[in-house]
Scaffold this motif. Structure first.
Motif, short mmCIF file in Angstrom:
data_model
loop_
_atom_site.label_atom_id
_atom_site.label_comp_id
_atom_site.label_asym_id
_atom_site.label_seq_id
_atom_site.Cartn_x
_atom_site.Cartn_y
_atom_site.Cartn_z
N VAL A 145 -10.46 9.40 -9.17
CA VAL A 145 -11.20 8.14 -9.35
C VAL A 145 -10.40 6.94 -8.85
CG1 VAL A 145 -12.28 6.62 -11.03
CG2 VAL A 145 -12.34 9.09 -11.38
N GLU A 146 -9.13 6.88 -9.23
CA GLU A 146 -8.38 5.65 -8.99
C GLU A 146 -7.49 5.70 -7.76
OE1 GLU A 146 -6.72 4.11 -12.83
OE2 GLU A 146 -7.68 5.91 -13.63
N SER A 161 0.52 -6.16 -17.18
CA SER A 161 -0.51 -5.53 -18.01
C SER A 161 -0.90 -4.19 -17.41
CB SER A 161 -1.70 -6.47 -18.09
OG SER A 161 -2.86 -5.78 -18.45
N MET A 163 -3.53 -2.03 -17.94
CA MET A 163 -4.91 -1.89 -17.49
C MET A 163 -5.14 -2.66 -16.19
SD MET A 163 -7.89 -0.66 -18.42
CE MET A 163 -9.65 -0.96 -18.16
N LEU A 164 -4.54 -3.86 -16.09
CA LEU A 164 -4.76 -4.65 -14.89
C LEU A 164 -4.19 -3.97 -13.65
CD1 LEU A 164 -4.33 -8.43 -15.81
CD2 LEU A 164 -6.42 -7.18 -15.37
N ILE A 167 -6.91 -1.89 -12.43
CA ILE A 167 -8.00 -2.74 -11.95
C ILE A 167 -7.65 -3.36 -10.60
CG2 ILE A 167 -9.24 -4.87 -12.41
CD1 ILE A 167 -9.04 -4.21 -15.41
N ALA A 170 -8.14 -0.91 -7.83
CA ALA A 170 -9.56 -0.67 -7.57
C ALA A 170 -10.18 -1.85 -6.81
CB ALA A 170 -10.30 -0.44 -8.89
N GLU A 171 -9.81 -3.07 -7.22
CA GLU A 171 -10.40 -4.25 -6.59
C GLU A 171 -9.89 -4.44 -5.16
OE1 GLU A 171 -12.83 -6.21 -7.60
OE2 GLU A 171 -13.06 -5.00 -9.41
N ARG A 173 -8.96 -2.07 -3.14
CA ARG A 173 -9.67 -1.08 -2.34
C ARG A 173 -11.07 -1.57 -2.02
NH1 ARG A 173 -10.17 4.51 -5.30
NH2 ARG A 173 -11.04 3.10 -6.84
N ARG A 174 -11.76 -2.10 -3.05
CA ARG A 174 -13.14 -2.55 -2.84
C ARG A 174 -13.20 -3.69 -1.84
NH1 ARG A 174 -17.51 -4.82 -6.45
NH2 ARG A 174 -15.96 -5.61 -7.89
#
Lengths: 701, 701
Positions: A145-146, A161, A163-164, A167, A170-171, A173-174
């Motif tokens: 997924v990641e 952080s 979690m960041l 994120i 992912a961002e 890549r997007r």
């Protein structure tokens, strides 16, 4: 640090075939070329690899250990690492300082063991690290997924952080933005942003470093490293607002610094501050694509929409960037395709020219002229994919711009399919593109103002007072009196340090009023000083505009009555003031001794305009500090006033810093107001705050 | 206006089977239900429709004419329309005022014909109009490329720039935002943004009106319409910067107003100002989705990332929005799923709770508690599609939020496919979503501060002077003297209007100094006044702090020498000033008579903090004007000073406006400084600028 990124062998404590332990092993199997040693007493094999019951059971040397076991088991793991002579450990487990007192105790124990054994620890409570170029994923990010689809690139991330971190990847890549390394640093028990910043500055695969941090416990070191960096650093700082800082305090065990001080110091070190996740990413990306934008940033705009041209000008102006004035040659050249009624100007609205001469002719003429124009640094092209004709000459355009050392930036709009195809092409070619003009100007401003490209400031030495000893004695004597020195004593000390102070004297009896008149004439100012009291005006202890001997005597008696047997009475020459500044010294938790400079007066209290710098300051750094305030126009001879003598002002700031640093008794210095009279700054009121004795003793130990 | 949008029949002058004429007919054939009459002498049929050689040749009534023929043919078309009794014409052809003198002449001719015949003209140089709900595309937009896929919605657009109209539609489609009507108004020969704004305010299919304008020639009317609108109006104004305004002047024939004045007045009318195209779209969209956000905007944040929570707080704080304080009940409820070491606070970081109790339980408890919390207006959920678990309960969430009258906003991040699926679902449900937290707070701020939802100001009448006649006589007498009244004359007029002015008198000889002392005591201020000269200080004509009769005599003689036989000498009481304001009156090209209010002093000159309002003002509007400056904190009793008596200040502003409006001789009034002493405003210096006689005569005619 190198062994964290490129170890020859890795042991995974808490490896398994399910949960996080499984993900870490899978990630290692998908690209890591060294030896992998899963450790878990419950397995014989994990994904075909031999599994060991303990670290000691591994009959090979281990260069990096990744720890995933529950927090209470971690101290014994660190002990085992110490016994095996391992020097690099990443603790990805959570349950440490972030969960309160018990966790803090655990974290402190690990830290003590590591320190004793010379082990560097990364984490705990983190996602480890990722190096896209080497295919090293030392993390429990999900491999499918990641991990999939991340693009190798030139931006490296340091993220506090956990979690960041995921994120951000992912961002990025997007958004089609490439990544070099990503470092999730968690609780920063040992390895922190300073270690990694230094490592990444030296990393040949990193061009830009982007960070998310909630605090800067080693701010002073961070600022120093950043100040020497030749790579741009983009920081998204969480907890800048009061509400955010409250959240930051309960989220991690970190304290957020005063954001005004932090922002100011970091900006002076060339750090680019972002307000938002996408802004951080877009600016970082732009800095990899347009690393050589000149400071002037003179921008020419080509568009088929007059409206878009206007909006581009507005956005440039809001960021203080320059709309290029086209050279005469460009205007003449473009005149050939422009209709008669239309003057050639920037923004270059090509719509009528395209109507008459066709897109190809008008466009290629405009692009060539502008790229060759010596008055232009940046060509901003507004392009509407799917509505305008197709943009075929991208490769050629990029080549030409590179050859002429010009920057090209596309403002892209249009229909979905068209923009997607255009983006594929521009990403391949490394051309900067964005859909939002305000974000484009954010990027241009960041790239143009990146510090190493700024013109240099004049450099010289500030002369120091030879009376250092004398001053130290004075402070020693005064500090026994009170932790806040009164105005007179404070200015006496400033005077010794060659900081100009207003002429003043202590008045012991009304009969001395005569001397005052003879010495200075009138008007004068009379003030009642009480030890430790900094709000004289509110207590009616200040008489401005005392115009005669009799008024002075009267004022003396009035103030004397108010004072009773406390305090003393000061008389100053009243000077004509053009405007008021403030200057000061303080010791910050994160940044250590710092100097402050700013505008004074009531409006500045309402909306402070101050800047900070780390002390000691060099003369040229002091000049830069002066230049950092928003209202700097005031200092340059505003409304017919004499310009501020910046050399004198810089000397004051250098001396303030030196004075504070030289003497650990000094906690804080406030010169407020530092009045400017005919261009010369002079201290009118001041306070020096000393450490309390306890603190002073501690420091002396 | 209705016939522009819903005509029973349409003639297309310049219809064809190629170029723009073809596109217009194709667009009509794809949805318009009325009769279509193509007009072109070169065709018998166009796309199967009977084609007419001329307008006169159409044997049916025509309700709307769309004109596409070259500019020089258009006047005769308008004449033909007049003969046939047609009242509504859209001229989409270009070649008018935007191309210089010839075009201006053509445009003027068309205007004259239309005016005489009572024809309303839309355009020229525009793309016409689009009504998505009715499927009316009265435009040459490409039916396949630009028209397909547009989403029916509640936002209507008014766009001055032709190209931008098409771009806006493409971008709205790409962002999945619905549209009601789009009006491209081009050169605004007749129909303009005011006509359309009024129409759209009454349009039941429009909830929000978004505009792009480069100037507001009927600004005063626009502001009035906007001020009465119960629908939010979002304006992207091009040419707000100096560079942008230069571009605006060469792009269209329009002049851009002073953006400070324009912004200030429009904001007071409740208009929301956007800086960027996407910002305009996102805010408009949010306003359709969250129309009922309370002014308080107390926001609770649910996230799995502490870092994201902190960034959300920072972004809310930067916009001055409230981070909600959770009720005790919510904190108690959430305490059931929070680990012991973690206090329940906003932002609500659910990560540990999800770890222990699973996503479903933690999440549904958090959402219910927060939605039911009386201290919460907005629930902001940070959601990472593809990394977090799937978000299944969207429909339920929306239903619950609607029932409890709470606003839900998603901060969406994550992997491509996940976000796309999530967006499809939220769009269907009408839930607000954005990927950028700073844009979310822009939207929340716009929705919360939309004027009709603000708490009301106290209302009363400002008493007017009964001496209107006397004042008019005075002005008549004075205006014959000079076009700039001197300080004394100006304040005399202000005094008649019951505006408080400092005590002062004209001093004719040094011997009168004695009277001054007896009347007021010392200190006083002496000023030399020269007619038409407003820079007294720079000429050394001002003596502050004159402290005795002898000093006054001395100052008189000094200034007298400087004045020679010009001017006169003024003496004022010197009063103790807490801080300085400015107030004024001016006549703006676009907005007519306006009143200004702001901070005075040198820092305010550096970075002006002023606000404007259209005169005449009501008392409550004046209070709102006072409240509009950034530094309003200064007025509320800053640093122990007495608060400004806002009732007195509001009266002054009302009277300034009335004074300017009542007398067309007055071009401008400046009160600078308007000093505040113990909370009371008093005019210390003032100038009134009169029209030159020519202008005055004209206005009287």
């Amino acid at each position: 640090m190198e062994l964290f990124f490129n170890p020859g062998s890795i042991a995974v404590i808490g490896a398994s075939e399910r949960k996080l332990g499984s993900l870490v092993v899978q990630n290692l199997l998908r690209g890591y070329k060294g030896q992998i040693f899963p450790v878990n007493p419950n397995y014989k094999q994990i994904y075909g690899l031999q599994c060991f019951p303990s670290l000691e059971g591994i009959p090979h040397p281990v260069e990096l250990v990744i720890v995933l076991v529950p927090a209470h088991l971690v101290p014994s793991v660190i002990e085992a690492c110490a016994r095996k002579g391992i020097k690099n450990v990443i603790i990805e487990s959570a349950g440490f300082a972030e969960v309160g007192l018990k966790g803090i105790a655990l974290q402190d124990r690990c830290k003590a063991i590591a320190k004793q054994s010379g082990i560097r620890i990364w984490g705990p409570n983190c996602m480890g690290l990722v190096d896209i170029h080497s295919n090293h994923f030392f993390t429990f990010m999900h491999p499918a997924v990641e991990r999939e689809g991340l693009i190798p690139g030139r931006i490296s991330l340091i993220v506090q952080s956990g979690m960041l971190s995921a994120i951000f990847l992912a961002e990025l890549r997007r958004r089609g933005i490439g990544i070099s390394k990503a470092c999730s640093i968690g609780n920063r028990m040992d390895v922190d942003e300073c270690d990694l910043l230094q490592y990444l500055i030296n990393d040949p695969k990193t061009n830009v470093i982007a960070l998310y941090l909630e605090s800067l416990p080693r701010g002073r070191l961070f600022a120093k490293i950043a100040g020497n960096s030749e790579k741009p650093i983009v920081l998204l700082k969480g907890g800048r607002s009061e509400a955010g800082a409250r959240a930051a305090m309960s989220h991690t065990s970190s304290l957020s610094g005063n954001s005004r001080l932090t922002d100011s110091i970091l900006q002076q070190c060339g750090v680019i501050l972002a307000n938002d996740i996408y802004e951080m990413m877009d600016i970082s990306n732009a800095l990899t694509l347009i690393p050589n934008l000149p400071y002037t940033c003179r921008t020419a705009i080509i568009t088929l929409s007059g409206g878009a041209g206007i909006l581009a000008c507005d956005a440039l102006a809001r960021k203080g960037l320059n709309v290029a004035r086209l050279s005469e040659k460009t205007r003449k050249d473009m005149g050939k395709v422009f209709p008669d009624w239309m003057p050639v100007a920037n923004p270059i609205d090509l719509f009528p020219a395209v109507g008459v001469h066709g897109r190809s002719k008008a466009f290629s003429l405009a692009v060539s002229s502008v790229l060759e124009d010596p008055n232009v640094d940046v060509l901003l092209i507004h392009y509407v994919a799917g509505l305008d004709s197709e943009f075929k000459e991208l490769a050629e355009l990029k080549k030409k711009a590179d050859a002429l050392k010009k920057v090209v930036f596309f403002w892209l709009m249009g229909v979905e399919e068209g923009t997607a195809a255009f983006l594929r092409e521009t990403r391949k070619l490394g051309i900067a593109v964005h859909g939002e003009i305000t974000r484009i100007t954010d990027c241009l401003a960041a790239a143009a103002r990146y510090r190493p490209r700024r013109p240099g400031d004049p450099s010289r030495e500030t002369e120091m007072t030879p009376e250092f000893e004398k001053r130290s004695e004075k402070i020693e004597a005064l500090s026994s009196k009170n932790s806040i020195l009164d105005e007179y004593d404070s200015k006496q000390l400033l005077g010794v340090q060659q900081i100009p102070v207003v002429e003043e004297m202590i008045l012991n009896s009304p009969s001395e009023a005569e001397n005052v008149g003879q010495k200075w004439g009138f008007p004068v100012v009379l003030k009642g000083l009480i030890e430790g009291e900094t709000h004289k005006t509110e207590f009616g202890l200040v008489h401005l505009g005392v115009f005669s001997r009799s008024q002075l005597e009267e004022a003396f008696l009035k103030v004397k009555t108010k004072l009773g047997d406390k305090g003393r009475i000061l008389v100053q020459r009243q000077i004509k003031i053009d405007y008021e500044l403030i200057a000061g010294f303080l010791r910050d938790k994160e940044f250590g001794p710092c100097v402050m400079f700013g505008l004074g007066g009531i409006l500045a209290e309402l909306d402070p305009d101050v800047a900070f710098a780390i002390a000691p300051l060099k003369y040229e750094e002091a000049l830069r500090l002066i230049d950092q305030i928003r209202g700097k126009q005031l200092l340059d001879g505003f409304r017919g006033m004499m310009p501020l003598k910046k050399d004198l002002m810089a000397d004051i700031l250098v001396r303030l810093g030196d004075m504070g640093i030289a003497d650990p008794h000094i906690e804080q210095i406030d010169i407020n107001p530092l009045a400017v009279s005919k261009g010369s700054p002079v201290a009118i009121d001041a306070n020096i705050i000393l450490n309390d004795s306890g603190a002073r003793k501690k420091k002396e130990m």
